[in-house]
Scaffold this motif. Structure first.
Motif, PDB file in Angstrom:
ATOM      1  N   ALA A  55       0.808  -1.303   0.075  1.00 47.31           N
ATOM      2  CA  ALA A  55      -0.061  -0.169  -0.031  1.00 47.31           C
ATOM      3  C   ALA A  55       0.855   1.298  -0.163  1.00 47.31           C
ATOM      4  O   ALA A  55       0.715   2.323  -0.644  1.00 47.31           O
ATOM      5  CB  ALA A  55      -0.966   0.029   1.130  1.00 47.31           C
ATOM      6  N   LEU A  56       2.041   0.988   0.633  1.00 48.56           N
ATOM      7  CA  LEU A  56       2.843   2.471   0.705  1.00 48.56           C
ATOM      8  C   LEU A  56       3.525   2.624  -0.503  1.00 48.56           C
ATOM      9  O   LEU A  56       3.404   3.654  -0.883  1.00 48.56           O
ATOM     10  CB  LEU A  56       3.947   2.126   1.863  1.00 48.56           C
ATOM     11  N   GLU A  57       3.863   1.505  -1.022  1.00 45.03           N
ATOM     12  CA  GLU A  57       4.442   1.502  -2.638  1.00 45.03           C
ATOM     13  C   GLU A  57       3.618   2.370  -3.482  1.00 45.03           C
ATOM     14  O   GLU A  57       3.927   3.098  -4.178  1.00 45.03           O
ATOM     15  CB  GLU A  57       5.119   0.537  -2.773  1.00 45.03           C
ATOM     16  N   LEU A  58       2.540   1.635  -3.417  1.00 43.94           N
ATOM     17  CA  LEU A  58       1.474   2.104  -4.497  1.00 43.94           C
ATOM     18  C   LEU A  58       1.029   3.447  -4.141  1.00 43.94           C
ATOM     19  O   LEU A  58       1.011   4.426  -5.002  1.00 43.94           O
ATOM     20  CB  LEU A  58       0.206   1.196  -4.249  1.00 43.94           C
ATOM     21  N   GLY A  59       0.890   3.797  -3.040  1.00 44.74           N
ATOM     22  CA  GLY A  59       0.600   5.197  -2.809  1.00 44.74           C
ATOM     23  C   GLY A  59       1.539   6.411  -3.174  1.00 44.74           C
ATOM     24  O   GLY A  59       1.511   7.275  -3.709  1.00 44.74           O
ATOM     25  N   ILE A  60       2.965   5.915  -3.017  1.00 45.18           N
ATOM     26  CA  ILE A  60       4.101   6.784  -3.347  1.00 45.18           C
ATOM     27  C   ILE A  60       4.116   7.016  -4.773  1.00 45.18           C
ATOM     28  O   ILE A  60       4.286   7.949  -5.469  1.00 45.18           O
ATOM     29  CB  ILE A  60       5.361   6.411  -2.809  1.00 45.18           C
ATOM     30  N   LYS A  61       3.926   5.757  -5.597  1.00 42.70           N
ATOM     31  CA  LYS A  61       4.170   5.791  -6.991  1.00 42.70           C
ATOM     32  C   LYS A  61       2.899   6.746  -7.507  1.00 42.70           C
ATOM     33  O   LYS A  61       3.018   7.357  -8.623  1.00 42.70           O
ATOM     34  CB  LYS A  61       3.719   4.162  -7.769  1.00 42.70           C
ATOM     35  N   ASN A  62       1.756   6.545  -6.829  1.00 45.11           N
ATOM     36  CA  ASN A  62       0.430   7.325  -7.548  1.00 45.11           C
ATOM     37  C   ASN A  62       0.697   8.818  -6.909  1.00 45.11           C
ATOM     38  O   ASN A  62       0.028   9.603  -8.104  1.00 45.11           O
ATOM     39  CB  ASN A  62      -0.679   6.933  -6.766  1.00 45.11           C
ATOM     40  N   THR A  63       1.472   9.492  -6.296  1.00 46.86           N
ATOM     41  CA  THR A  63       1.687  10.766  -6.550  1.00 46.86           C
ATOM     42  C   THR A  63       3.109  11.122  -7.371  1.00 46.86           C
ATOM     43  O   THR A  63       3.411  12.381  -7.242  1.00 46.86           O
ATOM     44  CB  THR A  63       2.258  11.021  -4.832  1.00 46.86           C
ATOM     45  N   GLY A  64       3.392  10.195  -8.249  1.00 49.47           N
ATOM     46  CA  GLY A  64       4.478  10.764  -9.223  1.00 49.47           C
ATOM     47  C   GLY A  64       5.862  10.781  -8.576  1.00 49.47           C
ATOM     48  O   GLY A  64       6.754  11.291  -9.147  1.00 49.47           O
TER      49      GLY A  64
ATOM     50  N   THR B  68       9.225   8.184  -6.422  1.00 49.46           N
ATOM     51  CA  THR B  68       9.640   6.907  -6.684  1.00 49.46           C
ATOM     52  C   THR B  68      10.008   6.373  -5.372  1.00 49.46           C
ATOM     53  O   THR B  68      10.569   7.084  -4.368  1.00 49.46           O
ATOM     54  CB  THR B  68      11.252   7.179  -7.476  1.00 49.46           C
ATOM     55  N   PRO B  69       9.341   5.232  -5.126  1.00 50.01           N
ATOM     56  CA  PRO B  69       9.645   4.533  -3.659  1.00 50.01           C
ATOM     57  C   PRO B  69      10.814   3.982  -3.683  1.00 50.01           C
ATOM     58  O   PRO B  69      11.235   3.316  -4.416  1.00 50.01           O
ATOM     59  CB  PRO B  69       8.190   3.768  -3.764  1.00 50.01           C
ATOM     60  N   VAL B  70      11.541   4.185  -2.559  1.00 46.92           N
ATOM     61  CA  VAL B  70      12.733   3.516  -2.088  1.00 46.92           C
ATOM     62  C   VAL B  70      12.666   2.697  -0.824  1.00 46.92           C
ATOM     63  O   VAL B  70      12.342   3.515   0.163  1.00 46.92           O
ATOM     64  CB  VAL B  70      13.963   4.363  -1.981  1.00 46.92           C
ATOM     65  N   TYR B  71      12.633   1.237  -0.955  1.00 47.29           N
ATOM     66  CA  TYR B  71      12.310   0.590   0.239  1.00 47.29           C
ATOM     67  C   TYR B  71      13.461   0.566   1.231  1.00 47.29           C
ATOM     68  O   TYR B  71      14.912   0.395   0.998  1.00 47.29           O
ATOM     69  CB  TYR B  71      12.246  -0.918  -0.028  1.00 47.29           C
ATOM     70  N   LEU B  72      13.485   1.045   2.607  1.00 50.23           N
ATOM     71  CA  LEU B  72      14.586   1.314   3.575  1.00 50.23           C
ATOM     72  C   LEU B  72      14.705   0.030   4.341  1.00 50.23           C
ATOM     73  O   LEU B  72      15.609   0.082   5.249  1.00 50.23           O
ATOM     74  CB  LEU B  72      14.485   2.566   4.253  1.00 50.23           C
ATOM     75  N   GLY B  73      13.974  -1.018   4.181  1.00 51.19           N
ATOM     76  CA  GLY B  73      14.119  -2.135   5.091  1.00 51.19           C
ATOM     77  C   GLY B  73      13.062  -2.282   6.087  1.00 51.19           C
ATOM     78  O   GLY B  73      12.081  -1.386   6.116  1.00 51.19           O
ATOM     79  N   GLU B  74      13.146  -3.327   6.712  1.00 50.79           N
ATOM     80  CA  GLU B  74      11.969  -3.557   7.953  1.00 50.79           C
ATOM     81  C   GLU B  74      12.619  -2.879   9.370  1.00 50.79           C
ATOM     82  O   GLU B  74      13.916  -2.706   9.606  1.00 50.79           O
ATOM     83  CB  GLU B  74      12.080  -5.070   8.354  1.00 50.79           C
ATOM     84  N   LEU B  75      11.839  -2.183  10.030  1.00 50.84           N
ATOM     85  CA  LEU B  75      12.005  -1.463  11.212  1.00 50.84           C
ATOM     86  C   LEU B  75      11.248  -2.501  12.460  1.00 50.84           C
ATOM     87  O   LEU B  75       9.871  -2.519  12.513  1.00 50.84           O
ATOM     88  CB  LEU B  75      11.637  -0.132  11.319  1.00 50.84           C
ATOM     89  N   SER B  76      11.762  -2.917  13.319  1.00 47.55           N
ATOM     90  CA  SER B  76      11.163  -3.608  14.428  1.00 47.55           C
ATOM     91  C   SER B  76      10.467  -2.760  15.250  1.00 47.55           C
ATOM     92  O   SER B  76      10.977  -1.983  16.130  1.00 47.55           O
ATOM     93  CB  SER B  76      12.355  -4.390  15.492  1.00 47.55           C
ATOM     94  N   LEU B  77       9.221  -3.062  15.509  1.00 51.26           N
ATOM     95  CA  LEU B  77       8.406  -2.162  16.325  1.00 51.26           C
ATOM     96  C   LEU B  77       7.517  -2.911  17.443  1.00 51.26           C
ATOM     97  O   LEU B  77       6.618  -2.423  17.925  1.00 51.26           O
ATOM     98  CB  LEU B  77       7.222  -1.619  15.329  1.00 51.26           C
ATOM     99  N   ILE B  78       8.165  -4.311  17.525  1.00 52.96           N
ATOM    100  CA  ILE B  78       7.844  -4.996  18.640  1.00 52.96           C
ATOM    101  C   ILE B  78       8.031  -4.284  20.028  1.00 52.96           C
ATOM    102  O   ILE B  78       8.938  -3.561  20.072  1.00 52.96           O
ATOM    103  CB  ILE B  78       8.463  -6.512  18.640  1.00 52.96           C
TER     104      ILE B  78
END
Length: 134
Positions: free
Chosen positions: A74-83, A85-95
């Motif tokens: 959903a984040l990737e699609l939302g960023i693409k829809n705004t024109g 470029t999405p860049v994945y920064l990795g996972e962040l532990s939120l436990i």
């Protein structure tokens, strides 16, 4: 009469301030970084209960993706829809009790710790990111 005019004047002043437009900056052609949280690996499911006069039935259908994967998509699609470029920064532990996040017992919100902020800021600098979403 003066009291009514004063109340109407104050109310109209307040409502005029609420109706003013906020200028929104249009952001496009930027590299926007995003990170997906881990620690919520459970899958969503759809429950169905059919109730009739003669028989009650119930089934559960598990969805194909995990919450983390659906969030990332959903984040990737939302960023693409705004024109942008999405860049994945990795996972962040939120436990809970993570070095990157802290929980509020009062409202159950999640906030980044100083280590979490340093981690994301380092990733942003390394990847030459213009903006970030978590």
């Amino acid at each position: 009469m003066l009291k009514k005019i004063l109340i109407i004047g104050i109310a109209s002043t307040l409502f005029t301030g609420c109706a003013s437009q906020v200028k929104i900056e249009q952001i496009s052609n930027k590299r926007i970084g995003y990170s997906s949280p881990i620690g919520y690996e459970s899958n969503l499911c759809h429950g169905y209960t059919g109730i009739t006069v003669f028989q009650n039935t119930g089934t559960k259908h598990e969805l194909s993706s995990s919450i983390s994967k659906m969030y990332q998509d959903a984040l990737e699609l939302g960023i693409k829809n705004t024109g942008n470029t999405p860049v994945y920064l990795g996972e962040l532990s939120l436990i809970n009790n993570s070095e990157y996040a802290k929980f509020s017992e009062w409202d159950h919100s999640i906030a980044l710790t100083d280590n979490g902020k340093r981690y994301l800021n380092k990733k942003i600098k390394d990847e030459n990111i213009d903006g970030c979403s978590l």
